[in-house]
Every structure is written in C-alpha cells, then in structure tokens.
Design an enzyme around this catalytic site. Structure first.
Site, PDB file in Angstrom:
ATOM      1  N   HIS A  63       0.843  -1.189   0.000  1.00 18.03           N
ATOM      2  CA  HIS A  63       0.000   0.000   0.000  1.00 18.03           C
ATOM      3  C   HIS A  63       0.882   1.243   0.000  1.00 18.03           C
ATOM      4  CE1 HIS A  63       0.826  -0.660   4.252  1.00 18.03           C
ATOM      5  NE2 HIS A  63       0.337   0.539   4.562  1.00 18.03           N
ATOM      6  N   HIS A  65       1.199   3.925   1.964  1.00 23.23           N
ATOM      7  CA  HIS A  65       1.640   4.670   3.134  1.00 23.23           C
ATOM      8  C   HIS A  65       3.161   4.800   3.106  1.00 23.23           C
ATOM      9  CE1 HIS A  65      -2.184   4.184   5.802  1.00 23.23           C
ATOM     10  NE2 HIS A  65      -2.160   5.338   5.186  1.00 23.23           N
ATOM     11  N   ASP A  67       5.640   4.647   5.171  1.00 19.94           N
ATOM     12  CA  ASP A  67       6.562   3.702   5.795  1.00 19.94           C
ATOM     13  C   ASP A  67       6.703   2.414   4.993  1.00 19.94           C
ATOM     14  OD1 ASP A  67       3.835   3.305   6.652  1.00 19.94           O
ATOM     15  OD2 ASP A  67       4.531   1.911   8.186  1.00 19.94           O
ATOM     16  N   HIS A  68       5.971   2.317   3.888  1.00 13.67           N
ATOM     17  CA  HIS A  68       6.056   1.133   3.028  1.00 13.67           C
ATOM     18  C   HIS A  68       6.611   1.439   1.640  1.00 13.67           C
ATOM     19  CE1 HIS A  68       3.720  -1.726   5.627  1.00 13.67           C
ATOM     20  NE2 HIS A  68       3.422  -0.560   6.191  1.00 13.67           N
ATOM     21  N   HIS A 140      -7.688  -1.811   5.521  1.00 15.87           N
ATOM     22  CA  HIS A 140      -6.809  -0.797   6.084  1.00 15.87           C
ATOM     23  C   HIS A 140      -7.376   0.584   5.755  1.00 15.87           C
ATOM     24  CE1 HIS A 140      -3.221   0.493   8.028  1.00 15.87           C
ATOM     25  NE2 HIS A 140      -2.662   1.038   6.957  1.00 15.87           N
ATOM     26  N   ASP A 211      -0.662  -4.014   5.755  1.00 11.48           N
ATOM     27  CA  ASP A 211      -1.329  -3.548   6.968  1.00 11.48           C
ATOM     28  C   ASP A 211      -2.824  -3.816   6.867  1.00 11.48           C
ATOM     29  OD1 ASP A 211       1.169  -2.631   7.514  1.00 11.48           O
ATOM     30  OD2 ASP A 211       0.627  -0.534   7.738  1.00 11.48           O
ATOM     31  N   HIS A 269       6.079  -5.615  11.862  1.00  6.72           N
ATOM     32  CA  HIS A 269       5.357  -4.335  11.925  1.00  6.72           C
ATOM     33  C   HIS A 269       4.978  -4.004  13.371  1.00  6.72           C
ATOM     34  CE1 HIS A 269       2.360  -1.217  10.720  1.00  6.72           C
ATOM     35  NE2 HIS A 269       3.144  -1.116   9.659  1.00  6.72           N
TER      36      HIS A 269
END
Length: 309
Positions: A63, A65, A67-68, A140, A211, A269
């Site tokens: 996804h 976001h 942090d990914h 998510h 997530d 995570h």
C-alpha cells in the site's frame, strides 16, 4: 527460498528497527530476490545484507503509506549504479506509477534498465512457469493488499536406474521427460514421464500481508501457507487501538494463522512502543498461546521456507 527482513517497525523508524521491507531470496529457484515493500532506508539495509540490487527482479508494494514506499525512488535510482541493468517489475495499488514517475522525473534520476510498473486491484498479478502471485484487498485505512506467492509443483525424481536399463543416459532426453514429454528408447520403446518420474514435489506457499485489521480476505491468501508474514502492531490489550488505526494484534494474527491452516507465522510491523526484547517477547508469547509455531521477525536474519510433505 528464504525470508530476509530489513524493516520490522510500524509507522516510523526507531533506533532498534527500520520501517517495513522484506526480501524473498530465491537464489536456487531464480538466482534473484523479490522485495515486498520499501520503506525509507531500505537501500541502506540492503548494503548491510547479503543481497545485491543487481539481483533484484520484482518489487511488490502492499500500500501507499510512506513507511512502506518512501525508500522506493532512491532504491530504483541506486540500482542503476550497482550493476542492475536487467528489467525490473514493480507491482502495487493504483497511484504507484504516479508516485514513482513524479519522484524520478522531478529529481531527474536516470535509470539504464527497463522498469515495468504494474498497478493492480487484486487477482493474479504475476505468473510464469515457476511461480504465481495472487493478491487481494485487505482492511486498512487506504487500499492495502496481501500477496500469496505460490511455487508450482516440481517434477518428481527420475528413476535413473530404469532409464539406464533402457539405454537412456543423462542428457536432453532427461529434460524432455521432466517437461512432461514422452521419449523413444534405442530399442524403439516409448517411455512416458509417468513410467520414470516419482511423485511431484509440492511447491511452497508464502503469504505476505500488508497492513490490515483482521478480515475474511486474509484466509484464502494464507490458506495452507508454509510461511505467513503478518503484522502484529499491538498487544491484544490494545485491540481497540488496533481497530481504530486499522491494524492487528499479535493474538489476532495467530488466530488468522490458525484459521488458514498456515504452517508457520512470522510477526512483524511492531509499534515503536515495544522497544526492548522483553516487550517483543510479550507479543511472541501472546501469539504462541494461540499458534505455537510463531516467530518474531528479526532484521538481518535469514529464515528458510521449508517444504512441507
């Protein structure tokens, strides 16, 4: 086939852990590795690893976001300077192409290899003669996907004694039999693959989920997986917090592994609130009480994906 974690923290990096990134190393199967998510700092983690960017074949983003995927533009640019001249395929949700192209265009980054960006909304996203990758949307805050990596069954062992008795020596005819083709012996007899091949070796299944809250879509993705990688952001005492932030507790991850009939579970995570070893072990113990074959993902450790019988 081995799992190699390069980021196990949630949200932001900490002094102990980096943000999300995981490699599936397949030196025997493909002489390459695949990357799942690419949080900020991933290319630095690769420099500290046995991995080489020149061997990177595919990247799968769960996804969008930060942090990914905030590490993605830098990694793509660096690959060109580290001997990576072979094609690279990049898979992820809609919007990924805009993110990558904008970052590379504005920074005037030049890459000397073919980059194929494939946006998807689930289904079969990759398939060749060795592997198939299936995906499904999870639950998510933004569109987040899980990936099921299926190794296709391998041909059984050839009965070399029987072949020798029929005048067949190692060579091209062995290859034909393994491909499912019949051959003719020097005496004019026909040998089919069923005559000389043992039971096929079951292909392995690895499930890597983005997530998510616990949701029904996880079960088909994780069904019978030899290795299931699942987020465990919080202890179950914070299940309401996990729900509000669209995440999963360690206990819930174990319940998913149980329901799906997975063979092993890797927790990752982790919230930054769990800084120390004794705090991480609380997550592990919580999951083990439900699903005993659980491990904490440790950065810069190799975890072989075992072939179940």
């Amino acid at each position: 086939m081995e799992l190699y974690f390069m980021g196990t923290n949630a949200g932001v990096p900490s002094l102990e852990r980096n943000v999300t990134s995981l490699a599936l190393r397949m030196l025997d199967e493909r002489r390459s590795f695949w990357l799942f998510d690419c949080g900020e700092g991933t290319q630095h983690q690769i420099l500290r690893s046995p991995l080489k960017l020149s061997k990177l074949e595919c990247i799968f983003i769960t996804h969008l976001h930060g942090d990914h995927l905030f590490g993605l533009p830098g990694l793509l640019a660096s690959r060109a300077y580290q001997g990576g001249d072979t094609p690279l395929a990049l898979f992820g949700p809609p919007g990924l192409k805009k993110f990558v192209n904008t970052a590379l265009d504005l920074s005037e980054s030049r890459i000397n290899y073919k980059l194929n960006i494939v946006e998807h909304e689930g289904g079969t996203v990759f398939e060749d003669e060795i592997f198939r990758v299936e995906s499904a949307k999870l639950d998510h805050r933004i569109a987040s996907y899980g990936y099921r990596i299926v190794e296709k069954d391998l041909p059984g062992k050839l009965d070399t004694d029987l072949l020798a008795r029929n005048g067949i020596r190692p060579g091209p005819l062995y290859g034909k039999l393994k491909r499912g083709e019949s051959i003719v012996t020097p005496e004019g007899n026909i040998l089919s693959p069923a005559d000389v091949l043992g039971k096929p070796k079951r292909g392995r299944v690895v499930t890597i989920l983005g997530d998510t809250r616990p949701c029904p879509a996880e079960i088909p993705l994780a069904e019978g997986a030899d290795a299931l990688v699942h987020e465990a952001t919080f202890l179950h005492e914070l299940k309401e917090t996990a729900y509000d932030y669209h995440h999963t507790t360690a206990k819930q991850a174990a319940e998913i592994a149980n329901e799906a009939g997975a063979k092993s579970l890797y927790l990752t995570h982790f919230s930054s609130r769990y800084k120390y070893e004794d705090q991480l072990l609380l997550l592990l113990r919580e999951a083990e009480a439900v699903f005993p074959n659980t491990r904490l993902a440790r950065e810069h450790e190799l975890y072989p994906v075992m072939r179940s019988s």
